[in-house]
Design a protein around this motif. Structure first.
Motif, short mmCIF file in Angstrom:
data_model
loop_
_atom_site.label_atom_id
_atom_site.label_comp_id
_atom_site.label_asym_id
_atom_site.label_seq_id
_atom_site.Cartn_x
_atom_site.Cartn_y
_atom_site.Cartn_z
N SER A 38 0.83 -1.20 0.00
CA SER A 38 0.00 0.00 0.00
C SER A 38 0.87 1.25 0.00
O SER A 38 1.86 1.34 0.72
CB SER A 38 -0.91 0.01 1.23
N MET A 40 -0.31 3.86 1.12
CA MET A 40 -0.92 4.63 2.20
C MET A 40 -0.15 4.56 3.51
O MET A 40 -0.47 5.27 4.46
CB MET A 40 -2.36 4.14 2.43
N ARG A 43 0.43 7.53 5.99
CA ARG A 43 -0.61 8.53 5.71
C ARG A 43 -1.83 8.24 6.58
O ARG A 43 -2.01 7.14 7.07
CB ARG A 43 -1.02 8.45 4.24
N PRO A 46 -7.96 6.87 4.78
CA PRO A 46 -8.87 7.62 3.92
C PRO A 46 -10.23 7.76 4.61
O PRO A 46 -10.60 6.92 5.43
CB PRO A 46 -8.97 6.75 2.66
N LEU A 138 -7.61 2.02 0.70
CA LEU A 138 -6.51 1.64 1.58
C LEU A 138 -5.30 1.14 0.81
O LEU A 138 -4.22 0.98 1.37
CB LEU A 138 -6.96 0.54 2.55
#
Length: 179
Positions: A38, A40, A43, A46, A138
């Motif tokens: 990922s 993400m 981060r 979402p 994700l």
């Protein structure tokens, strides 16, 4: 054509075959990692707001992950065979104090209830992701997949595939590091 050129041309197919064989053998010895990590990690989660998979009113929202408690976010499905295999490890993680939230992908509440009855229920909450929208947001490549979320709602780590008995200590360590 000279005799020397003819001899070289006769050996070329064998040399080409040996080169291909060496490439194939190298790939078998050191297979390519096909897991998609990922983007993400590092981060925030979402934004999402999912209905409960248990038929109650408790929704699973991204904003609920920023409450100061690190936790695991397990993406799974009742129709997923590896998800059955990881169920005992999720229960062990729960018993060790891990908070586990679930996202059931393309599932039906009745099937989900049967899955939890048969395999145990380690989840604090379960959200239904009927369209796989949250799963895709994700950066998840499939089910099962588990993310470590820190107390601020940031994605800190990802475990692709079923959590095996050998992974439990690493998952607990990742949760401790996410504090």
């Amino acid at each position: 054509m000279s005799l020397r050129t003819i001899r070289i041309l006769l050996w070329l197919p064998l040399l080409a075959f040996l080169a291909i064989l060496a490439l194939v053998a190298g790939g078998l010895i050191r297979p390519h990692d096909s897991a998609i990590r990922s983007q993400m990690i590092g981060r925030p989660l979402p934004a999402f707001d999912l209905p409960s998979g248990r038929g109650d009113t408790a929704r699973v929202r991204a904003t609920g992950f920023a409450d100061g408690r690190p936790r695991l976010l397990n993406v799974f499905a009742s129709w997923c065979i590896p998800c059955i295999g990881e169920a005992p490890q999720l229960l062990a993680l729960k018993q060790a104090g891990a908070v586990i939230e679930g996202i059931a992908v393309r599932d039906r509440p009745a099937d989900l209830a049967g899955f939890l009855t048969s395999n145990g229920d380690p989840y604090d909450h379960i959200g239904l992701d009927d369209t796989s929208g949250v799963q895709m947001a994700l950066g998840s490549s499939g089910v099962p997949e588990t993310f470590v979320i820190d107390g601020k709602g940031m994605i800190r780590a990802q475990h692709i595939g079923a959590i095996g008995p050998q992974d439990v200590d690493d998952m607990l360590a990742a949760l401790r590091d996410a504090r």
